[in-house]
Design a protein around this motif. Sequence first.
Motif, PDB file in Angstrom:
ATOM      1  N   CYS A  78      -2.294  -4.381   1.931  1.00  0.00           N
ATOM      2  CA  CYS A  78      -3.257  -3.636   2.768  1.00  0.00           C
ATOM      3  C   CYS A  78      -4.047  -4.602   3.644  1.00  0.00           C
ATOM      4  CB  CYS A  78      -4.213  -2.827   1.892  1.00  0.00           C
ATOM      5  SG  CYS A  78      -3.388  -1.482   1.035  1.00  0.00           S
ATOM      6  N   LEU A  79      -4.484  -5.708   3.042  1.00  0.00           N
ATOM      7  CA  LEU A  79      -5.245  -6.718   3.803  1.00  0.00           C
ATOM      8  C   LEU A  79      -4.377  -7.336   4.893  1.00  0.00           C
ATOM      9  CD1 LEU A  79      -7.320  -8.832   1.268  1.00  0.00           C
ATOM     10  CD2 LEU A  79      -8.170  -7.538   3.242  1.00  0.00           C
ATOM     11  N   ARG A  80      -3.128  -7.645   4.513  1.00  0.00           N
ATOM     12  CA  ARG A  80      -2.198  -8.265   5.470  1.00  0.00           C
ATOM     13  C   ARG A  80      -2.032  -7.366   6.686  1.00  0.00           C
ATOM     14  NH1 ARG A  80       2.808  -7.673   7.538  1.00  0.00           N
ATOM     15  NH2 ARG A  80       3.128  -5.725   6.401  1.00  0.00           N
ATOM     16  N   TYR A  81      -1.841  -6.063   6.442  1.00  0.00           N
ATOM     17  CA  TYR A  81      -1.562  -5.139   7.548  1.00  0.00           C
ATOM     18  C   TYR A  81      -2.773  -4.990   8.461  1.00  0.00           C
ATOM     19  CZ  TYR A  81       1.060  -1.466   9.875  1.00  0.00           C
ATOM     20  OH  TYR A  81       1.758  -0.739  10.811  1.00  0.00           O
ATOM     21  N   GLU A  82      -3.918  -4.842   7.833  1.00  0.00           N
ATOM     22  CA  GLU A  82      -5.166  -4.707   8.597  1.00  0.00           C
ATOM     23  C   GLU A  82      -5.401  -5.953   9.470  1.00  0.00           C
ATOM     24  OE1 GLU A  82      -6.969  -1.799   7.935  1.00  0.00           O
ATOM     25  OE2 GLU A  82      -8.489  -2.285   9.432  1.00  0.00           O
ATOM     26  N   LYS A  83      -5.182  -7.129   8.871  1.00  0.00           N
ATOM     27  CA  LYS A  83      -5.401  -8.397   9.600  1.00  0.00           C
ATOM     28  C   LYS A  83      -4.367  -8.588  10.691  1.00  0.00           C
ATOM     29  CE  LYS A  83      -8.175 -11.180   6.558  1.00  0.00           C
ATOM     30  NZ  LYS A  83      -8.079 -11.722   5.215  1.00  0.00           N
ATOM     31  N   LEU A  84      -3.140  -8.150  10.414  1.00  0.00           N
ATOM     32  CA  LEU A  84      -2.066  -8.283  11.410  1.00  0.00           C
ATOM     33  C   LEU A  84      -2.442  -7.522  12.681  1.00  0.00           C
ATOM     34  CD1 LEU A  84       0.900  -9.194  12.044  1.00  0.00           C
ATOM     35  CD2 LEU A  84       1.610  -6.964  11.161  1.00  0.00           C
ATOM     36  N   PRO A  90     -10.520   1.087   5.398  1.00  0.00           N
ATOM     37  CA  PRO A  90      -9.495   0.244   6.014  1.00  0.00           C
ATOM     38  C   PRO A  90      -8.113   0.665   5.489  1.00  0.00           C
ATOM     39  CG  PRO A  90     -10.431  -0.862   4.124  1.00  0.00           C
ATOM     40  CD  PRO A  90     -11.106   0.488   4.200  1.00  0.00           C
ATOM     41  N   THR A  91      -7.084  -0.077   5.831  1.00  0.00           N
ATOM     42  CA  THR A  91      -5.747   0.192   5.281  1.00  0.00           C
ATOM     43  C   THR A  91      -5.835   0.179   3.753  1.00  0.00           C
ATOM     44  OG1 THR A  91      -4.701  -0.821   7.195  1.00  0.00           O
ATOM     45  CG2 THR A  91      -3.358  -0.642   5.196  1.00  0.00           C
ATOM     46  N   SER A  92      -5.325   1.237   3.123  1.00  0.00           N
ATOM     47  CA  SER A  92      -5.529   1.420   1.681  1.00  0.00           C
ATOM     48  C   SER A  92      -4.309   2.059   1.024  1.00  0.00           C
ATOM     49  CB  SER A  92      -6.696   2.381   1.417  1.00  0.00           C
ATOM     50  OG  SER A  92      -7.803   2.120   2.226  1.00  0.00           O
ATOM     51  N   ILE A  93      -4.344   2.014  -0.305  1.00  0.00           N
ATOM     52  CA  ILE A  93      -3.361   2.756  -1.105  1.00  0.00           C
ATOM     53  C   ILE A  93      -3.990   4.114  -1.396  1.00  0.00           C
ATOM     54  CG2 ILE A  93      -2.102   2.809  -3.289  1.00  0.00           C
ATOM     55  CD1 ILE A  93      -3.009  -0.241  -3.446  1.00  0.00           C
ATOM     56  N   VAL A  94      -3.251   5.178  -1.179  1.00  0.00           N
ATOM     57  CA  VAL A  94      -3.846   6.502  -1.406  1.00  0.00           C
ATOM     58  C   VAL A  94      -2.926   7.388  -2.239  1.00  0.00           C
ATOM     59  CG1 VAL A  94      -5.245   6.523   0.705  1.00  0.00           C
ATOM     60  CG2 VAL A  94      -2.884   7.329   0.788  1.00  0.00           C
ATOM     61  N   ASP A  95      -3.539   8.347  -2.939  1.00  0.00           N
ATOM     62  CA  ASP A  95      -2.784   9.390  -3.627  1.00  0.00           C
ATOM     63  C   ASP A  95      -2.620  10.534  -2.642  1.00  0.00           C
ATOM     64  OD1 ASP A  95      -2.808   8.014  -6.050  1.00  0.00           O
ATOM     65  OD2 ASP A  95      -4.794   8.814  -6.560  1.00  0.00           O
ATOM     66  N   LEU A  96      -1.419  11.077  -2.535  1.00  0.00           N
ATOM     67  CA  LEU A  96      -1.194  12.177  -1.595  1.00  0.00           C
ATOM     68  C   LEU A  96      -1.690  13.489  -2.186  1.00  0.00           C
ATOM     69  CD1 LEU A  96       2.337  11.208  -0.245  1.00  0.00           C
ATOM     70  CD2 LEU A  96       0.085  10.533   0.559  1.00  0.00           C
ATOM     71  N   ALA A 111       0.938   6.395  -1.076  1.00  0.00           N
ATOM     72  CA  ALA A 111       1.349   5.756   0.179  1.00  0.00           C
ATOM     73  C   ALA A 111       0.385   4.636   0.525  1.00  0.00           C
ATOM     74  CB  ALA A 111       1.366   6.790   1.302  1.00  0.00           C
ATOM     75  N   VAL A 112       0.837   3.750   1.408  1.00  0.00           N
ATOM     76  CA  VAL A 112      -0.079   2.790   2.045  1.00  0.00           C
ATOM     77  C   VAL A 112      -0.374   3.385   3.411  1.00  0.00           C
ATOM     78  CG1 VAL A 112      -0.461   0.419   2.791  1.00  0.00           C
ATOM     79  CG2 VAL A 112       1.313   0.906   1.108  1.00  0.00           C
ATOM     80  N   THR A 113      -1.621   3.494   3.749  1.00  0.00           N
ATOM     81  CA  THR A 113      -1.956   4.103   5.034  1.00  0.00           C
ATOM     82  C   THR A 113      -3.045   3.320   5.760  1.00  0.00           C
ATOM     83  OG1 THR A 113      -2.656   6.145   6.129  1.00  0.00           O
ATOM     84  CG2 THR A 113      -3.715   5.686   4.045  1.00  0.00           C
ATOM     85  N   MET A 114      -2.935   3.259   7.069  1.00  0.00           N
ATOM     86  CA  MET A 114      -4.066   2.777   7.841  1.00  0.00           C
ATOM     87  C   MET A 114      -5.227   3.696   7.511  1.00  0.00           C
ATOM     88  SD  MET A 114      -2.399   1.848  11.556  1.00  0.00           S
ATOM     89  CE  MET A 114      -3.867   2.191  12.504  1.00  0.00           C
TER      90      MET A 114
END
Length: 242
Positions: free
Chosen positions: A113-119, A151-157, A179-182
Amino acid sequence: MKIIRTKDYAEMSQLACEHVMDAVKNKADINLGLATGSTPEGMYECLIENNKQGKVSFKKVTTFNLDEYIGLEPEHPNSYHYFMEENFFKHIDIQAENTHLPNGIADDFEKECLRYEKLIESKGGIDLQILGLGTNGHIAFNEPGSKFDSPTSIVDLAQATLDANARFFDSIEDVPTQAVTMGIGSIMKAREIILLVSGESKAEALAKTINGEVTEDVPSSVLQNHSNVTIIADEAALKLVE
Ligand code: F6R
């Protein structure tokens, strides 16, 4: 919010396609935020057609997708990696290394999640974000109750999302539950947002998005707080909006 009412799905897709083409023509190295699902399929078809005809080029474009299911390999036919490859990337002149999605099979999801947000940040942020709308008002996989500054996170659908997305799987038990979501905070940083909405099943969520209270119970209502949002929606979806 600017609202564009179209007569049907085809016209919504055409206008969205023209909007994206104009944006790419204005800034060849634009950062696009992309969505999966049924809603943007027509827009992708139109962009592919125009790319084939040489009317738009994606050679310098960078893309960031909103989300990916946890547990699905990129090659899985229901993964969003696969969706984007099949419905868009493999048909256009984009460079593979410039297309980005969250990794649904990461070893460490907090790091991912951190990687994606920083990217996204390191590439200068998203210029134009395309969004679809869930029947429960979700944007990306930010379900009702999500924090507006997430921020970008892991979420329960949510159950409504599992039910809605079951149509793509053999059975509802096969739909990944996470899911991983922005996050909503990540999405709101985009300089411009286009929300695409089609069909009567979205009418209630769209009415709340436009005219309802701005509340974390309806994630899409946050868009009322953004200064550059265009909603392109068909008559069926705008049925409850004057
Ligand atoms: C997809 C996404 C979701 C969808 C929404 C609508 O990347 O983030 O929020 O946009 O669930 O899905 P469709 O278009 O299939 O009705």
